[in-house]
Design a protein around this motif. Structure first.
Motif, PDB file in Angstrom:
ATOM      1  N   SER A  12      23.926  65.295  17.361  1.00 44.17           N
ATOM      2  CA  SER A  12      24.925  64.418  17.983  1.00 44.17           C
ATOM      3  C   SER A  12      25.136  64.790  19.451  1.00 44.17           C
ATOM      4  O   SER A  12      25.451  63.920  20.272  1.00 44.17           O
ATOM      5  CB  SER A  12      26.245  64.442  17.214  1.00 44.17           C
ATOM      6  N   ALA A  13      24.921  66.053  19.802  1.00 43.61           N
ATOM      7  CA  ALA A  13      25.026  66.456  21.206  1.00 43.61           C
ATOM      8  C   ALA A  13      23.900  65.823  22.025  1.00 43.61           C
ATOM      9  O   ALA A  13      24.119  65.357  23.149  1.00 43.61           O
ATOM     10  CB  ALA A  13      24.984  67.973  21.322  1.00 43.61           C
ATOM     11  N   TYR A  14      22.704  65.786  21.461  1.00 47.18           N
ATOM     12  CA  TYR A  14      21.580  65.143  22.144  1.00 47.18           C
ATOM     13  C   TYR A  14      21.837  63.645  22.304  1.00 47.18           C
ATOM     14  O   TYR A  14      21.574  63.071  23.360  1.00 47.18           O
ATOM     15  CB  TYR A  14      20.272  65.355  21.376  1.00 47.18           C
ATOM     16  N   HIS A  23      23.594  54.863  29.931  1.00 50.19           N
ATOM     17  CA  HIS A  23      24.606  54.027  30.581  1.00 50.19           C
ATOM     18  C   HIS A  23      24.536  54.118  32.100  1.00 50.19           C
ATOM     19  O   HIS A  23      25.037  53.235  32.787  1.00 50.19           O
ATOM     20  CB  HIS A  23      26.003  54.357  30.055  1.00 50.19           C
ATOM     21  N   LEU A  24      23.879  55.166  32.595  1.00 45.13           N
ATOM     22  CA  LEU A  24      23.629  55.274  34.034  1.00 45.13           C
ATOM     23  C   LEU A  24      22.290  54.631  34.406  1.00 45.13           C
ATOM     24  O   LEU A  24      21.919  54.596  35.574  1.00 45.13           O
ATOM     25  CB  LEU A  24      23.633  56.750  34.463  1.00 45.13           C
ATOM     26  N   GLY A  25      21.567  54.146  33.377  1.00 45.57           N
ATOM     27  CA  GLY A  25      20.275  53.504  33.615  1.00 45.57           C
ATOM     28  C   GLY A  25      19.147  54.490  33.892  1.00 45.57           C
ATOM     29  O   GLY A  25      18.110  54.111  34.427  1.00 45.57           O
ATOM     30  N   ASN A  26      19.324  55.741  33.499  1.00 46.46           N
ATOM     31  CA  ASN A  26      18.332  56.770  33.784  1.00 46.46           C
ATOM     32  C   ASN A  26      17.437  57.000  32.572  1.00 46.46           C
ATOM     33  O   ASN A  26      17.614  57.941  31.798  1.00 46.46           O
ATOM     34  CB  ASN A  26      19.030  58.067  34.208  1.00 46.46           C
ATOM     35  N   TRP A  27      16.435  56.142  32.438  1.00 41.11           N
ATOM     36  CA  TRP A  27      15.535  56.189  31.289  1.00 41.11           C
ATOM     37  C   TRP A  27      14.749  57.499  31.247  1.00 41.11           C
ATOM     38  O   TRP A  27      14.511  58.062  30.169  1.00 41.11           O
ATOM     39  CB  TRP A  27      14.592  54.994  31.307  1.00 41.11           C
ATOM     40  N   VAL A  28      14.340  58.008  32.379  1.00 43.70           N
ATOM     41  CA  VAL A  28      13.568  59.258  32.408  1.00 43.70           C
ATOM     42  C   VAL A  28      14.368  60.390  31.772  1.00 43.70           C
ATOM     43  O   VAL A  28      13.847  61.161  30.966  1.00 43.70           O
ATOM     44  CB  VAL A  28      13.143  59.614  33.854  1.00 43.70           C
ATOM     45  N   LYS A  29      15.642  60.482  32.091  1.00 48.43           N
ATOM     46  CA  LYS A  29      16.492  61.521  31.510  1.00 48.43           C
ATOM     47  C   LYS A  29      16.693  61.309  30.007  1.00 48.43           C
ATOM     48  O   LYS A  29      16.734  62.277  29.243  1.00 48.43           O
ATOM     49  CB  LYS A  29      17.844  61.584  32.216  1.00 48.43           C
ATOM     50  N   VAL A  30      16.820  60.045  29.593  1.00 47.89           N
ATOM     51  CA  VAL A  30      16.936  59.762  28.155  1.00 47.89           C
ATOM     52  C   VAL A  30      15.708  60.311  27.439  1.00 47.89           C
ATOM     53  O   VAL A  30      15.816  61.000  26.416  1.00 47.89           O
ATOM     54  CB  VAL A  30      17.088  58.245  27.887  1.00 47.89           C
ATOM     55  N   GLN A  31      14.537  60.030  27.978  1.00 50.70           N
ATOM     56  CA  GLN A  31      13.295  60.516  27.371  1.00 50.70           C
ATOM     57  C   GLN A  31      13.248  62.037  27.350  1.00 50.70           C
ATOM     58  O   GLN A  31      12.848  62.631  26.340  1.00 50.70           O
ATOM     59  CB  GLN A  31      12.086  60.000  28.147  1.00 50.70           C
ATOM     60  N   PHE A  60      18.953  52.999  23.244  1.00 50.80           N
ATOM     61  CA  PHE A  60      19.048  53.373  24.651  1.00 50.80           C
ATOM     62  C   PHE A  60      17.841  52.863  25.428  1.00 50.80           C
ATOM     63  O   PHE A  60      17.957  52.489  26.590  1.00 50.80           O
ATOM     64  CB  PHE A  60      19.208  54.880  24.808  1.00 50.80           C
ATOM     65  N   ALA A  61      16.681  52.824  24.765  1.00 52.72           N
ATOM     66  CA  ALA A  61      15.495  52.245  25.407  1.00 52.72           C
ATOM     67  C   ALA A  61      15.727  50.771  25.700  1.00 52.72           C
ATOM     68  O   ALA A  61      15.402  50.289  26.797  1.00 52.72           O
ATOM     69  CB  ALA A  61      14.274  52.418  24.505  1.00 52.72           C
ATOM     70  N   MET A  62      16.305  50.069  24.739  1.00 57.46           N
ATOM     71  CA  MET A  62      16.597  48.651  24.944  1.00 57.46           C
ATOM     72  C   MET A  62      17.605  48.478  26.070  1.00 57.46           C
ATOM     73  O   MET A  62      17.486  47.573  26.894  1.00 57.46           O
ATOM     74  CB  MET A  62      17.126  48.015  23.659  1.00 57.46           C
ATOM     75  N   LEU A  63      18.600  49.335  26.130  1.00 59.03           N
ATOM     76  CA  LEU A  63      19.621  49.264  27.172  1.00 59.03           C
ATOM     77  C   LEU A  63      19.009  49.485  28.557  1.00 59.03           C
ATOM     78  O   LEU A  63      19.302  48.755  29.498  1.00 59.03           O
ATOM     79  CB  LEU A  63      20.711  50.308  26.907  1.00 59.03           C
ATOM     80  N   CYS A  64      18.138  50.485  28.659  1.00 59.57           N
ATOM     81  CA  CYS A  64      17.552  50.835  29.956  1.00 59.57           C
ATOM     82  C   CYS A  64      16.383  49.938  30.351  1.00 59.57           C
ATOM     83  O   CYS A  64      16.225  49.615  31.522  1.00 59.57           O
ATOM     84  CB  CYS A  64      17.054  52.277  29.945  1.00 59.57           C
TER      85      CYS A  64
END
Length: 80
Positions: A12-14, A23-31, A60-64
């Protein structure tokens, strides 16, 4: 990422860290966060992220990105 540093096995922390980056649009960081989660769980517990974590990653992928980029290949990289 403070919560992740405190408990590296807490999915849940991840998810929370991925949510913030998404939510900041930072897909690279999500990955990056998802990859860290995957590696830690695989190497230390012999497990993979739960369905809930995988679904969150996909959302989150869909969001970004509006789609799920390279998800299939991404998962295969970490399977032992």
């Amino acid at each position: 990422m403070q919560a992740v540093r405190e408990d590296q096995h807490n999915e849940s922390a991840y998810v929370g860290a991925m949510r913030c980056h998404a939510h900041l649009g930072n897909w690279v960081k999500v990955q990056q966060v998802f990859e860290i989660c995957w590696r830690v769980l695989a190497s230390e517990l012999g497990a993979e992220p739960s369905q809930l974590t995988n679904r969150a990653y996909e959302e989150f992928a869909m969001l970004c990105c509006g789609h799920i980029p390279g998800l299939r290949g991404h998962r295969q990289r970490y399977v032992a």
